[in-house]
Write a protein that holds these residues in place. Structure first.
Motif, mmCIF file in Angstrom:
data_model
loop_
_atom_site.group_PDB
_atom_site.id
_atom_site.type_symbol
_atom_site.label_atom_id
_atom_site.label_comp_id
_atom_site.label_asym_id
_atom_site.label_seq_id
_atom_site.Cartn_x
_atom_site.Cartn_y
_atom_site.Cartn_z
ATOM 1 N N GLN A 149 0.940 -1.173 -0.013
ATOM 2 C CA GLN A 149 0.060 -0.097 -0.115
ATOM 3 C C GLN A 149 0.790 1.389 0.184
ATOM 4 O O GLN A 149 0.505 2.088 -0.611
ATOM 5 C CB GLN A 149 -0.947 0.089 1.071
ATOM 6 C CG GLN A 149 -1.785 -1.075 1.332
ATOM 7 C CD GLN A 149 -2.327 -1.974 0.179
ATOM 8 O OE1 GLN A 149 -2.826 -1.209 -0.763
ATOM 9 N NE2 GLN A 149 -1.826 -3.296 0.048
ATOM 10 N N MET A 152 2.309 1.810 -3.449
ATOM 11 C CA MET A 152 1.343 2.293 -4.414
ATOM 12 C C MET A 152 0.959 3.857 -4.130
ATOM 13 O O MET A 152 0.283 4.375 -5.162
ATOM 14 C CB MET A 152 -0.262 1.620 -4.146
ATOM 15 C CG MET A 152 -0.069 0.121 -4.500
ATOM 16 S SD MET A 152 0.507 0.062 -6.269
ATOM 17 C CE MET A 152 -0.613 0.820 -7.116
ATOM 18 N N MET A 237 0.758 -6.837 -13.886
ATOM 19 C CA MET A 237 0.614 -5.433 -13.448
ATOM 20 C C MET A 237 1.520 -4.518 -14.225
ATOM 21 O O MET A 237 0.798 -3.354 -14.568
ATOM 22 C CB MET A 237 0.791 -5.374 -12.105
ATOM 23 C CG MET A 237 0.568 -3.897 -11.377
ATOM 24 S SD MET A 237 0.718 -3.592 -9.496
ATOM 25 C CE MET A 237 2.358 -3.451 -9.532
ATOM 26 N N GLU A 270 -6.522 -0.056 -5.329
ATOM 27 C CA GLU A 270 -5.566 -1.205 -4.883
ATOM 28 C C GLU A 270 -5.209 -1.246 -3.316
ATOM 29 O O GLU A 270 -4.850 -1.887 -2.542
ATOM 30 C CB GLU A 270 -4.471 -1.137 -5.750
ATOM 31 C CG GLU A 270 -4.637 -1.774 -7.027
ATOM 32 C CD GLU A 270 -3.466 -1.541 -7.978
ATOM 33 O OE1 GLU A 270 -2.956 -2.700 -8.739
ATOM 34 O OE2 GLU A 270 -3.006 -0.569 -8.181
ATOM 35 N N HIS A 297 -8.968 -12.265 -9.771
ATOM 36 C CA HIS A 297 -8.056 -11.538 -10.949
ATOM 37 C C HIS A 297 -8.301 -12.222 -12.361
ATOM 38 O O HIS A 297 -8.553 -11.572 -13.350
ATOM 39 C CB HIS A 297 -6.558 -11.535 -10.373
ATOM 40 C CG HIS A 297 -5.693 -10.911 -11.452
ATOM 41 N ND1 HIS A 297 -5.804 -9.727 -11.943
ATOM 42 C CD2 HIS A 297 -4.726 -11.467 -12.055
ATOM 43 C CE1 HIS A 297 -4.710 -9.434 -12.803
ATOM 44 N NE2 HIS A 297 -4.062 -10.458 -12.909
ATOM 45 N N LEU A 326 -7.392 -5.183 -11.299
ATOM 46 C CA LEU A 326 -6.204 -4.559 -10.798
ATOM 47 C C LEU A 326 -6.579 -4.545 -9.274
ATOM 48 O O LEU A 326 -5.347 -4.941 -8.364
ATOM 49 C CB LEU A 326 -5.891 -3.180 -11.239
ATOM 50 C CG LEU A 326 -5.582 -3.324 -12.988
ATOM 51 C CD1 LEU A 326 -5.414 -2.057 -13.285
ATOM 52 C CD2 LEU A 326 -4.053 -3.974 -12.876
ATOM 53 N N VAL A 327 -7.760 -4.278 -8.758
ATOM 54 C CA VAL A 327 -7.676 -4.089 -7.170
ATOM 55 C C VAL A 327 -7.776 -5.563 -6.582
ATOM 56 O O VAL A 327 -7.393 -5.732 -5.666
ATOM 57 C CB VAL A 327 -9.070 -3.385 -6.909
ATOM 58 C CG1 VAL A 327 -9.219 -1.857 -7.476
ATOM 59 C CG2 VAL A 327 -10.199 -4.209 -7.387
ATOM 60 N N SER A 328 -8.114 -6.460 -7.635
ATOM 61 C CA SER A 328 -8.194 -7.915 -6.863
ATOM 62 C C SER A 328 -6.637 -8.460 -6.559
ATOM 63 O O SER A 328 -6.157 -9.430 -6.050
ATOM 64 C CB SER A 328 -8.922 -8.766 -7.723
ATOM 65 O OG SER A 328 -7.875 -8.809 -9.153
ATOM 66 N N LEU A 329 -5.661 -7.632 -7.261
ATOM 67 C CA LEU A 329 -4.160 -7.989 -7.116
ATOM 68 C C LEU A 329 -3.645 -7.825 -5.645
ATOM 69 O O LEU A 329 -2.978 -8.315 -5.001
ATOM 70 C CB LEU A 329 -3.330 -7.108 -8.032
ATOM 71 C CG LEU A 329 -3.354 -7.436 -9.210
ATOM 72 C CD1 LEU A 329 -2.474 -6.317 -10.113
ATOM 73 C CD2 LEU A 329 -2.917 -8.803 -9.653
ATOM 74 N N SER A 330 -4.509 -6.945 -4.901
ATOM 75 C CA SER A 330 -4.272 -6.680 -3.473
ATOM 76 C C SER A 330 -4.526 -7.862 -2.517
ATOM 77 O O SER A 330 -4.099 -8.166 -1.474
ATOM 78 C CB SER A 330 -5.128 -5.413 -2.985
ATOM 79 O OG SER A 330 -4.759 -4.421 -3.461
#
Length: 417
Positions: A149, A152, A237, A270, A297, A326-330
Motif C-alpha cells: 500500500q 502504491m 501489473m 488497490e 483476478h 487490478l484491485v484484486s491484485l491486493s
C-alpha cells in the motif's frame, strides 16, 4: 555500530507500525526515483543538452542497477546481517542522488542513475528479509500487504510532487529532495529497525561462495513455484502500467489530466483492497486467500478479453473491468510474498534477492512480448495480462502440490549459503 537484536516472540503488525512505515518508505525508493523526475524530462534535456530518447535510457539504466543490485543484497544480508547492508544501500542511494543533482553532463547523470538503482535495490530486497525474520507467516502477509500500500502511494504522489519542485526550484531540486529523504531514512533505520539476524545465525562462508550458493534456493520446488506465481502476477501489473498511456490517451483520446485521474483512482482502489486483505487475514490464512485472489483476478481479466473480442470496448466497460482486475491484485501480492519467504526457511536474504530478480526479469520479458504483439488495439495488452494471470494460477497449483522443505534440506541449503 551497536546492533539491536530482534525482539522475541515474533512481532505483530499492530505493535510495530513505526517499523512497517519506515520499511515501506525504504521499499518505495525505487518508485520515487522513477516517478518523481518524469515531469522534468524536458528541463533535464535542455539543461544537459540531450534528447528525449537518451533520457528514456536513463530510466532503463536505473532499472538495470535495480535488477543487478537485488541479486547481491540477499547473500550479503545472510552474511553480514540485515541492518548494515540496508543502511549501506540507502547511503549509496543518497550519494547517487547528490551526484545526479550536481551533474553537468549526461554521462554523470547516467552514472548517478545506475548507482541510484543499485542503492535503491536494498529497499526492495532487505525489508522482505526483515519481515520474514520478525513476523509469523500470517502476520508477515499483513505486513507485506501494508508495504504494498505504501508503494502504491508513490506513483500517485511522486509525479505532482516532482512537478511542484520543478516549477519552484528547478529539476535538480527533485534529486536533492530524494537525497534528503534518504538521509531521514538512514536516521529512522538506525533508530527503529532492529537487527533480526544475530551473528550466530549468519552465514560463515565467503561472499563469492555465498553468492553462488544462494542460487541453490531455486532448487526448493515450493519456493520456485510460489516465486513464479508472484512474478507472473507482477508482470501482469506491469503490462497495465506500460500500456495505460496508450489505452487512455491514444486509444480513447483522453487528456493526460483525465488519464492521471483514472490511473490514481485505480491505485487508490488497490490501496483500499490491501486493507481488505489485512482484515481477511485476521480470519483466514494467506494460503487460503491467495487462490481466491488469483481466481478473481484471472476471472475479471478473462471477462475483459471476452468483452474486447465481442466488440464491447467502450471506455466505461474497459475502465470497470480493468479496475476490478487490478484491485484484486491486493488479495495476491502480500499473500504470495509471505508464502515465497516461508518456503525458504533459513535463507530469507537469498530468497528475497532471487524473488526480486525473478520479478523484474519476468516484467522485462513480458514488456518485450507486449511490444512484439502490439497492433493498435486493446486486445494484445489484455491477452498478455490473461496469460500472466493463468501462469500465476498454474504456478500456485504446482506450489501447493510440491513437498514442503524438510528440515534436512533446509539445513543443507543454509550450510551451503
Amino acid at each position: 555500530m551497536e546492533q539491536k537484536l530482534a525482539p522475541s516472540p515474533k512481532l505483530t503488525l499492530a505493535e510495530s507500525l513505526p517499523l512497517v512505515i519506515i520499511l515501506g518508505v525504504v521499499t518505495a525508493f525505487d518508485a520515487m526515483a522513477i516517478d518523481m523526475y518524469l515531469p522534468a524530462f524536458g528541463d533535464i534535456g535542455r539543461s544537459l543538452n540531450t534528447d528525449a530518447g537518451t533520457l528514456q535510457t536513463s530510466l532503463s539504466v536505473f532499472l538495470i542497477g535495480l535488477a543487478v543490485g537485488q541479486f547481491f543484497y540477499g547473500p550479503l544480508t545472510d552474511r553480514f546481517g540485515r541492518r548494515a547492508p540496508l543502511v549501506a544501500g540507502i547511503v549509496l542511494f543518497i550519494a547517487a542522488s547528490v551526484l545526479i543533482a550536481v551533474a553537468q553532463d549526461m554521462t554523470t547523470f547516467m552514472i548517478g542513475r545506475v548507482l541510484q538503482g543499485l542503492g535503491g535495490a536494498a529497499g526492495l530486497v532487505i525489508p522482505r528479509a526483515i519481515v520474514a525474520d520478525l513476523y509469523e507467516p500470517r502476520e508477515s502477509a499483513k505486513v507485506f500487504s501494508m508495504l504494498m500500500q505504501v508503494m502504491m502511494v508513490a506513483p500517485i504522489a511522486a509525479p505532482p510532487i516532482g512537478g511542484l519542485l520543478l516549477g519552484a526550484f528547478g529539476w535538480r531540486s527533485i534529486f536533492w529532495v530524494l537525497a534528503g529523504i534518504g538521509v531521514l531514512a538512514v536516521f529512522a533505520t538506525m533508530r527503529v529497525v532492529p537487527e533480526p539476524l544475530p551473528p550466530a545465525a549468519r552465514s560463515k562462508s565467503g561472499i563469492i561462495s555465498a553468492l553462488m550458493a544462494s542460487t541453490r534456493v531455486l532448487r526448493l520446488g515450493r519456493f520456485s513455484a510460489f516465486a513464479l506465481s508472484g512474478a507472473f502476477t507482477l508482470a501482469g501489473m506491469f503490462v497495465y502500467i506500460g500500456s495505460s498511456a496508450f489505452i487512455f490517451v491514444d486509444y480513447f483520446g483522453l487528456t493526460p489530466t483525465v488519464y492521471s485521474f483514472i490511473f490514481a483512482a485505480i491505485a487508490i482502489g488497490e490501496i483500499l483492497f490491501g486493507y481488505v486483505n489485512i482484515r481477511l487475514l485476521n480470519r483466514w490464512r494467506e494460503r487460503q486467500i491467495l487462490p481466491i485472489g488469483l481466481a478473481i483476478h484471472a476471472g475479471f481479466v478473462a471477462l475483459l478479453v471476452a468483452a474486447l473480442l465481442a466488440g464491447f470496448d467502450s471506455l466505461i466497460i474497459v475502465v470497470l473491468l480493468l479496475f476490478l482486475s487490478l484491485v484484486s491484485l491486493s488479495l495476491i501480492f502480500g499473500n504470495v510474498t509471505a508464502l515465497v519467504m516461508e518456503s525458504a526457511p533459513g535463507n530469507s536474504g537469498s530468497a528475497s534477492s532471487l524473488y526480486g530478480v525473478l520479478q523484474y526479469v519476468f516484467a522485462g520479458a513480458v514488456g518485450g512480448l507486449l511490444g512484439l504483439v502490439h497492433n493498435g488495439t486493446l486486445i494484445p495488452p489484455a491477452a498478455v495480462m490473461l496469460v500472466c494471470a493463468i501462469g500465476a494460477m498454474i504456478a500456485w497449483w504446482i506450489a501447493e502440490r510440491s513437498s514442503p522443505t524438510t528440515p534436512a534440506s533446509t539445513r543443507s541449503t543454509a550450510e551451503l549459503s
